[in-house]
Motif scaffolding. Sequence first.
Motif, PDB file in Angstrom:
ATOM      1  N   GLU A 403      -7.389 -55.544  77.587  1.00 16.35           N
ATOM      2  CA  GLU A 403      -8.089 -56.231  78.677  1.00 16.35           C
ATOM      3  C   GLU A 403      -9.129 -55.321  79.319  1.00 16.35           C
ATOM      4  O   GLU A 403     -10.299 -55.679  79.467  1.00 16.35           O
ATOM      5  CB  GLU A 403      -7.081 -56.691  79.722  1.00 16.35           C
ATOM      6  N   VAL A 404      -8.703 -54.124  79.697  1.00 17.80           N
ATOM      7  CA  VAL A 404      -9.595 -53.214  80.412  1.00 17.80           C
ATOM      8  C   VAL A 404     -10.710 -52.735  79.498  1.00 17.80           C
ATOM      9  O   VAL A 404     -11.876 -52.634  79.912  1.00 17.80           O
ATOM     10  CB  VAL A 404      -8.793 -52.031  80.991  1.00 17.80           C
ATOM     11  N   SER A 405     -10.382 -52.440  78.241  1.00 18.36           N
ATOM     12  CA  SER A 405     -11.401 -51.982  77.301  1.00 18.36           C
ATOM     13  C   SER A 405     -12.504 -53.010  77.140  1.00 18.36           C
ATOM     14  O   SER A 405     -13.689 -52.690  77.187  1.00 18.36           O
ATOM     15  CB  SER A 405     -10.758 -51.668  75.947  1.00 18.36           C
ATOM     16  N   ASN A 409     -16.336 -52.459  78.624  1.00 19.29           N
ATOM     17  CA  ASN A 409     -17.415 -52.303  77.647  1.00 19.29           C
ATOM     18  C   ASN A 409     -18.457 -53.400  77.749  1.00 19.29           C
ATOM     19  O   ASN A 409     -19.549 -53.275  77.194  1.00 19.29           O
ATOM     20  CB  ASN A 409     -16.844 -52.286  76.223  1.00 19.29           C
ATOM     21  N   GLY A 410     -18.112 -54.507  78.426  1.00 16.74           N
ATOM     22  CA  GLY A 410     -19.042 -55.623  78.518  1.00 16.74           C
ATOM     23  C   GLY A 410     -20.099 -55.406  79.586  1.00 16.74           C
ATOM     24  O   GLY A 410     -19.998 -54.533  80.446  1.00 16.74           O
ATOM     25  N   LEU A 419     -14.923 -57.560  86.306  1.00 16.00           N
ATOM     26  CA  LEU A 419     -13.902 -56.559  86.623  1.00 16.00           C
ATOM     27  C   LEU A 419     -14.368 -55.765  87.835  1.00 16.00           C
ATOM     28  O   LEU A 419     -15.457 -55.190  87.837  1.00 16.00           O
ATOM     29  CB  LEU A 419     -13.687 -55.622  85.433  1.00 16.00           C
ATOM     30  N   TYR A 420     -13.533 -55.722  88.895  1.00 18.93           N
ATOM     31  CA  TYR A 420     -13.873 -54.951  90.087  1.00 18.93           C
ATOM     32  C   TYR A 420     -13.340 -53.523  90.013  1.00 18.93           C
ATOM     33  O   TYR A 420     -13.972 -52.598  90.511  1.00 18.93           O
ATOM     34  CB  TYR A 420     -13.334 -55.641  91.337  1.00 18.93           C
ATOM     35  N   ASP A 502      -9.116 -63.568  80.747  1.00 21.17           N
ATOM     36  CA  ASP A 502      -7.939 -63.142  79.979  1.00 21.17           C
ATOM     37  C   ASP A 502      -8.311 -62.598  78.605  1.00 21.17           C
ATOM     38  O   ASP A 502      -8.290 -63.301  77.594  1.00 21.17           O
ATOM     39  CB  ASP A 502      -6.942 -64.299  79.825  1.00 21.17           C
ATOM     40  N   PHE A 503      -8.602 -61.297  78.593  1.00 23.68           N
ATOM     41  CA  PHE A 503      -9.052 -60.635  77.369  1.00 23.68           C
ATOM     42  C   PHE A 503      -7.993 -59.690  76.805  1.00 23.68           C
ATOM     43  O   PHE A 503      -8.315 -58.751  76.085  1.00 23.68           O
ATOM     44  CB  PHE A 503     -10.345 -59.862  77.653  1.00 23.68           C
ATOM     45  N   ASP A 504      -6.721 -59.936  77.132  1.00 22.00           N
ATOM     46  CA  ASP A 504      -5.683 -59.004  76.690  1.00 22.00           C
ATOM     47  C   ASP A 504      -5.329 -59.162  75.210  1.00 22.00           C
ATOM     48  O   ASP A 504      -4.529 -58.398  74.684  1.00 22.00           O
ATOM     49  CB  ASP A 504      -4.421 -59.116  77.563  1.00 22.00           C
ATOM     50  N   GLN A 505      -5.894 -60.182  74.546  1.00 18.63           N
ATOM     51  CA  GLN A 505      -5.728 -60.293  73.099  1.00 18.63           C
ATOM     52  C   GLN A 505      -7.071 -60.192  72.382  1.00 18.63           C
ATOM     53  O   GLN A 505      -7.197 -60.580  71.221  1.00 18.63           O
ATOM     54  CB  GLN A 505      -5.048 -61.629  72.754  1.00 18.63           C
TER      55      GLN A 505
END
Length: 745
Positions: A403-405, A409-410, A419-420, A502-505
Motif C-alpha cells: 500500500e505505502v509503496s 511512488n505515485g 496519502l498524507y 486500497d492498494f495493498d494488493q
Amino acid sequence: MDTQDPHSPQDGPRPPGSGGGAEADGRSLMAAVAAEDVARIRELLGRGAHVNFQEPEWGWSPLHSAVQRDRPDIVELLLQHGADPGLRKRNGATPLIVAGLEGNVRVLQMLLERGAAVDERDAHGFTALMEAAGRGHVEALRFLHERGARVNLARETTREQQALRKGGATALMDAAENGRVEAARALLELGADVGARDNMGRSALTHALLSCPAERAEATIHLLLRHGADANGQDAEGKTALILAVERRHLGAVRALLEQERLNVDERDSEGRTALLVATQLGLGEVARLLCRSGARVDCGDLVLAARRNYDNDLARFFLSLGAPERPQAPAQDWRPQSQRWGPALSRLHRMNRPMIGKLKIFLDQDYRIAPTSEGGLYLGLYEAQEVAVKVFALGSARARQEVSCLQNGRPSSHLLTLYGCENDRGRLYVCVALCEWTLEEYLHAHWQEAVEDQEDVRARRVLATLLAAVRELHESWGYAHGDLQPQNILVDTRGDVRLADFDQSVQLAGAAPEVRQDLEALGRLVLYVVQNGDVPFVELTAKPPAEVVHRCPDEESKDLARQLLCPGDDVGDRLGRLLGHPFFWPWQDRFRTLRNVGNESDIKRRKRGSQLLQLLRPGLSEHRTSFARWTQKIHGDVMRDMNAFYKDSNSYKNTVGDLLKFIRNVGEHINEDKNRRQDEGADRRPCLLLPEDVSRSADVRVQEAAGHGIQEAFSPARSTHWPLCGRAGWAGGPGPECWPLRLG
C-alpha cells in the motif's frame, strides 16, 4: 564519492574472464574459498582459475569471501595470484570495507599495500573505518587512522537518499548507536567531533539514545557527555536528548543528563511537549518525580489530567502539591469538519484529549471505525488537524508495504486516493489517506435517483469514465496494477468525485503484465454493476462468465464497453485511453449529432445502391435481434405519416438502417420547415414541437433554444393535445399555470 578513491562502484560485478573453462574454474574457486580448502585453492590457481571471478547475483569475489572468513593466509594467496583489491560487490563494498567489518589488521595492511584506498566508500557511503567502529574493532580503528583514514568523514550517499535526509553519519555515531564504548573512546582520542550531526540533525548522543542496546546505553551516554556532547541539542523533530531518554524509558540516561550543567529541562519538541509531559503521558511516575526534583516546570500542560488518565492519583496529587494547575479540559477551538457523514464523530475526536502518535490523533474505538479490513481496520483520524481515514496494519505487514509503496511512488492525482503520511507506534503502522464519504456501493444505493434525465444515466457515465481514467493513470503513470478492483475499494468524496483506493494488493508492472488484464476484466464487470445501480452483488458478477455479463448489460453501448474490457484481445496497450472515447460516454446531444451527421452523407440521402457506407451499416445475421428491420413501426404513427407525406409512395421511409439515419437527419434539419408543419383538418398550425409519448406533467424534459427555432406550440400524440409556449422561450405550459422545459433533438 571521495576524490581520493581510485575505485568507484560498478553498476554490477565484473564479468568473468573469457572462456567457459575459466568461468567454471572461477565458480570452483569460490566454492573452495567458502570451504576454506587451501589445497584446492592452490590447485585451481595453479591451473589458471579466474581469480577475479564474481558471482552474478551479489558480486562476491574469492577475495571478498576470504576476507569475510577472516583468513589472512587465503587473502595473501589470492593477492599473490593477481586478485584485485578494487573489486566491488553489487552494493559497492570492496574487500577493504569487508575487512573493516572483520577488524583483522593484517588483512587491512595487505589490502592497503596492494593499492586499496583507505577511505574508499561503498554505495551507501560506508568506509572501512566506519564498519570497524560499528563492530568495536579498536585496533583496526587505530591502524586505519595511522594509515590516513579521516576520523570525521561523513557518510555520503545517493541523491535520492539525500532527498530523504539519509546519510551524513560518522564513525563515532556508528560506535555510539551500537554501544561500542571502547571504540567510541578511541575515536574521541583520535579527534572525533562529538558535536557532528547527520543529515537528520542527529548527533552521536542522539544515535546512542535511539539505538544503543540497553545494557551499553548508560556507559556510552556518560562517555559522550564527559567529552562535551550537547545535552540541549535537538533533532529534526525538535526532540532533545532528555526527551529521547524519557521516550526510551531509560532512567539511567535521564539521571546522567540531569547531572549536566546548563541543561534546559523544559525544552519542548516540535509538538510542544516537554520531557515532564512525555513522562507523565507514558505513565513514568518515577521519572516524572525525578524531573520535578530537578526543576522541571509543572505548567507545561495538563499534567494532573494526564496522570489521572493513567489512574495515578498519587502523581496527580504530587503535581498539585507543586502548584500544577488543575483546570477543566479546555474548550475545543472553533473547528468544523468538512465531512457531512463523519462530521459528528470527527468533532468528538477533535475535542477529545488523546495522546498524539506523531502527527496523528486517533482513537481505536468502534465509534470511530469506518470499516473492517483484512488486518487492523479503517478508522477516522486527524493528521495535522486534517481529517483522514487511517488504515491500521501490523508493523512489517506485507500488505502495508504494498500500500505505502504504491502510494508513495505515485504522482498527485485527482482520481486516486491521496496519502498524507504514516506513523507507527507499539507494533502498529498507521497509513493516513484522504477521507471519503461513501464506497461505490453505498453511493449507488443512496443516490440512485440522481442525474438521470429522460432515462439518460449521466451518473453512470461519470462514475465509469472517472474509474477508467483512474485505472489508466495507475497503469500508465504510476506503473502499478491494482489487483483488487471492487466496489468496496472505489470511494466517492463529498463532491461526488470518484477515488480509487486500497492498494495493498497492487503489483508493480513490467510490460504488458497479466495483472493489467485482471484489472480490465474487473472493470468490465463494474460496467454492469454501475449501470444496474449496484442491484446485483459484485461478488455474484465475479462468478459469471464474460458472455453472461455482457448479455445482462441493458443497452448496446454498455454491452460493447463491457465486452471490450472483458475480452481485450492481444493489444492492451492504452486500451483504457481508447475506451474513454467510447459512445457509452457520449451525452445524448453528441449521440444525436453523430447520427444526424451520418444521415447527412450524400449516399444516405440519395439511397445510393452499392454504397460502401450502406454496406457497412447493413446488419449481419448475428445482429438480427438488434436490427432495425421494423423501425418504422416503432415511431409514433402521426409522426411517421407526416414525415412520409413529403415523399411519393415509392420514396417513403423503408425499414433499413440507411433510411433510419435519413429520417433522423430530416427530423433534425427540417422539423421547423413549412413542409413539416402538422396538418390538422386542412388548417395550418404554427411551428410545433412533438413531445414523447410517455411525457407527463411532472417530467423534466429539457430543451434548448425553442423560440429561436420558431417553435410556438408543443404537441403530445398520446394526449392529442396542443400546449402553447409560455412567454418565457423554451417552456411549454399545460392547461394550468405549470410550465416545464422542452427539448429539441
